[in-house]
Design an enzyme around this catalytic site. Structure first.
Site, PDB file in Angstrom:
ATOM      1  N   GLU A 229       0.819  -1.218   0.000  1.00 43.10           N
ATOM      2  CA  GLU A 229       0.000   0.000   0.000  1.00 43.10           C
ATOM      3  C   GLU A 229       0.855   1.273   0.000  1.00 43.10           C
ATOM      4  O   GLU A 229       1.743   1.430   0.846  1.00 43.10           O
ATOM      5  CB  GLU A 229      -0.906  -0.021   1.247  1.00 43.10           C
ATOM      6  CG  GLU A 229      -1.905   1.115   1.283  1.00 43.10           C
ATOM      7  CD  GLU A 229      -2.855   1.048   2.478  1.00 43.10           C
ATOM      8  OE1 GLU A 229      -3.129  -0.062   2.987  1.00 43.10           O
ATOM      9  OE2 GLU A 229      -3.301   2.119   2.926  1.00 43.10           O
TER      10      GLU A 229
ATOM     11  N   LYS B  58      -7.156  -0.982  11.790  1.00 41.14           N
ATOM     12  CA  LYS B  58      -6.536  -1.357  10.520  1.00 41.14           C
ATOM     13  C   LYS B  58      -5.327  -0.450  10.265  1.00 41.14           C
ATOM     14  O   LYS B  58      -4.283  -0.889   9.787  1.00 41.14           O
ATOM     15  CB  LYS B  58      -7.562  -1.245   9.392  1.00 41.14           C
ATOM     16  CG  LYS B  58      -7.119  -1.860   8.068  1.00 41.14           C
ATOM     17  CD  LYS B  58      -6.372  -0.905   7.165  1.00 41.14           C
ATOM     18  CE  LYS B  58      -6.076  -1.534   5.820  1.00 41.14           C
ATOM     19  NZ  LYS B  58      -5.296  -0.675   4.946  1.00 41.14           N
TER      20      LYS B  58
ATOM     21  N   ASP C 107       4.599 -14.505  11.827  1.00 35.64           N
ATOM     22  CA  ASP C 107       3.271 -15.062  11.546  1.00 35.64           C
ATOM     23  C   ASP C 107       2.276 -13.900  11.681  1.00 35.64           C
ATOM     24  O   ASP C 107       1.755 -13.614  12.757  1.00 35.64           O
ATOM     25  CB  ASP C 107       2.965 -16.175  12.553  1.00 35.64           C
ATOM     26  CG  ASP C 107       1.616 -16.819  12.305  1.00 35.64           C
ATOM     27  OD1 ASP C 107       0.791 -16.239  11.567  1.00 35.64           O
ATOM     28  OD2 ASP C 107       1.382 -17.904  12.865  1.00 35.64           O
TER      29      ASP C 107
ATOM     30  N   HIS D 143      -2.299  10.443  -0.288  1.00 35.22           N
ATOM     31  CA  HIS D 143      -2.310   9.288  -1.191  1.00 35.22           C
ATOM     32  C   HIS D 143      -2.141   9.750  -2.626  1.00 35.22           C
ATOM     33  O   HIS D 143      -1.386   9.186  -3.391  1.00 35.22           O
ATOM     34  CB  HIS D 143      -3.648   8.544  -1.077  1.00 35.22           C
ATOM     35  CG  HIS D 143      -3.654   7.502  -0.006  1.00 35.22           C
ATOM     36  ND1 HIS D 143      -3.955   7.783   1.298  1.00 35.22           N
ATOM     37  CD2 HIS D 143      -3.391   6.178  -0.040  1.00 35.22           C
ATOM     38  CE1 HIS D 143      -3.880   6.677   2.006  1.00 35.22           C
ATOM     39  NE2 HIS D 143      -3.542   5.693   1.233  1.00 35.22           N
TER      40      HIS D 143
HETATM   41  C1  MEV Z   1      -5.729   3.073   5.373  1.00 29.67           C
HETATM   42  O1  MEV Z   1      -4.942   1.970   4.986  1.00 29.67           O
HETATM   43  C2  MEV Z   1      -5.746   3.218   6.874  1.00 29.67           C
HETATM   44  C3  MEV Z   1      -6.678   4.304   7.415  1.00 29.67           C
HETATM   45  O2  MEV Z   1      -7.996   4.095   6.932  1.00 29.67           O
HETATM   46  C4  MEV Z   1      -6.633   4.211   8.914  1.00 29.67           C
HETATM   47  C5  MEV Z   1      -7.642   5.085   9.628  1.00 29.67           C
HETATM   48  O3  MEV Z   1      -8.671   5.400   9.030  1.00 29.67           O
HETATM   49  O4  MEV Z   1      -7.382   5.402  10.799  1.00 29.67           O
HETATM   50  C6  MEV Z   1      -6.255   5.659   6.944  1.00 29.67           C
END
Ligand code: MEV
Length: 425
Positions: free
Chosen positions: A82, A260, A276, A374
């Site tokens: 990513e 995430k 792992d 991004h």
């Molecule tokens: C993207 O890979 C991760 C985010 O969505 C995390 C978040 O929203 O805190 C930017």
């Protein structure tokens, strides 16, 4: 109809297996050749790491910079597909440096092995009997791994739970094993298997599962940091980040995305060092839901000076001995770049990276939004792919962003235009 039955597939050579798949999927010779490129992984090593290997796949190996963790500087290897993750981690690490960096502490490396016992009429009574025989059970467990015991690890304690299940009450024995510098799954599974027959004798019940628990809630890492409001761009940004955390604390839909973001950093280091990563993901999310409600793994608050303070607590079952860490040559290099001496130190670095990654995401979300960063990176990547070098990369990227046309064909057009203008001059 094509069949996916390939009897004895695993016994074939890698090349023979590849040939079969080339035929099955009508791959071109060019595609087959790409799979044959093993890069920095020796084909023989690849072939023993997993089954049915027909090739290899490369990921970019990057490093995040600026990390000051427990007053020591680290360059952090990251492997990820990513865009923006590595840049974001480096940026957030820089923000924390001004106030002393990130601090992190790992607990003792205790992993849990579970033994499931069913068909026990008097489970609470048998719980007492198991506990009475604890020393004996621990000895049986420790006899499985004298080397681990010699280095100070081994089975240290045993807990017994009686749980209600759809199939009625069950006894669940937890063997608590100090796995030292290993991830520990193999040692724990061996020990759980070894004590199972004795537990059957003691309870008169039947043992089914004997396996590690990935809810590694006794092998945690804690990380914390202070970020000055000036460094963030003012108290408004601090408030925005605290609101972002508060949103996650109140709403599991947001908490999943919040976590995430943390895992973006944790897993990138895990991939670079061949951990792992499924165990890390499983542990993180199960820990986030341990209260019965899915919560963020980190907390962001404002302190008395108006500065931002962040903390994180999560399971971090990682190893630097055994497993693929010592098999994959690049994982060895990653550990060398990190310069970690113990699994606990690696866990501390990964906790700190998770916290920094989270900070970067929340800062972007609470201010300009995530798309701009991004987009900028994407535009720069397209410019480079189109042949831009040096200053031209930023020039081309900027024009595409202003025009709102971030596309390869436009990048190519612009690069060609600039290069021909330069030749004419
Ligand atoms: C993207 O890979 C991760 C985010 O969505 C995390 C978040 O929203 O805190 C930017």
């Amino acid at each position: 109809m094509k069949s996916s039955r390939f009897p004895g597939f695993y016994k074939l050579s890698m090349e023979e297996r590849l040939k079969k798949i080339v035929e099955f999927a009508s791959l071109t010779e060019e595609e087959a050749n790409l799979l044959r490129k093993f890069g920095n992984l020796d084909p023989k090593t690849a072939d023993i790491m997993i089954e049915n290997v027909i090739g290899a796949m490369s990921y970019p190996f990057a490093v995040a910079v600026n990390f000051l963790i427990n007053k020591k500087d680290y360059v952090v290897p990251m492997v990820i597909e990513e865009t923006s993750v590595v840049a974001a981690a480096s940026h957030a690490a820089k923000l924390t440096r001004e106030s002393g960096g990130i601090f992190a502490r790992a607990t003792a490396p205790i992993m849990i092995g579970q033994v499931q016992v069913v068909n026990v009429r008097d489970p609470f009574y048998k719980k007492m009997i198991i506990l009475e025989n604890k020393d004996h059970l621990l000895k049986i467990a420790n006899d499985q791994d004298p080397i681990l015991v010699k280095v100070g690890g081994g089975a240290k304690d045993l807990e017994v739970r009686v749980i209600d299940s759809p199939k009625g009450p069950m006894i669940v024995v937890h063997l608590l094993v100090d796995v030292r510098d290993a991830m520990g799954a193999n040692a724990v599974n061996r020990m759980a298997e070894a004590i199972a027959p004795y537990i059957e004798d003691l309870t008169g019940g039947k043992v089914y599962l004997r396996i590690i628990s990935n809810l590694a809630d006794k092998r945690l890492v804690r990380a914390w940091t202070v970020v000055k409001k000036e460094v963030l761009g003012g108290e408004d940004v601090v408030d925005g980040i605290v609101y972002a955390w508060s949103f996650a604390a109140a709403d599991p839909y947001r908490a999943a995305t919040h976590n995430k973001g943390i895992m973006n950093g944790v897993i990138a280091v895990a991939l670079a060092t061949c951990q792992d990563h499924r165990a890390l993901e499983a542990g993180a999310h199960a820990y986030a839901a341990r209260t019965g409600r899915y919560l963020p793994l980190s907390v962001w608050e404002k302190n008395e000076n108006g500065d931002l303070v962040g903390s994180l607590e999560m399971p971090m079952p990682v190893g630097i001995i055994g497993g693929a860490t010592k098999v994959h040559p690049v994982a060895k290099i990653a550990l060398k770049i990190l310069g970690v001496r113990t699994a606990a130190e690696l866990a501390e670095v990964m906790g700190a990276v998770g916290l920094a990654q989270n900070l970067a995401a929340l800062k972007a979300l609470a201010t300009e939004g995530i798309s701009r960063g991004h987009m900028e990176l994407h535009a720069r990547n397209l410019a480079i792919m189109a042949g831009a070098t040096g200053d031209l990369v930023d020039k081309v990227a900027e024009i595409m962003i202003t025009e709102g046309k971030i596309r390869f064909d436009r990048a190519k057009e612009l690069v060609e235009q600039f290069l021909s203008e330069k030749t004419l001059k």
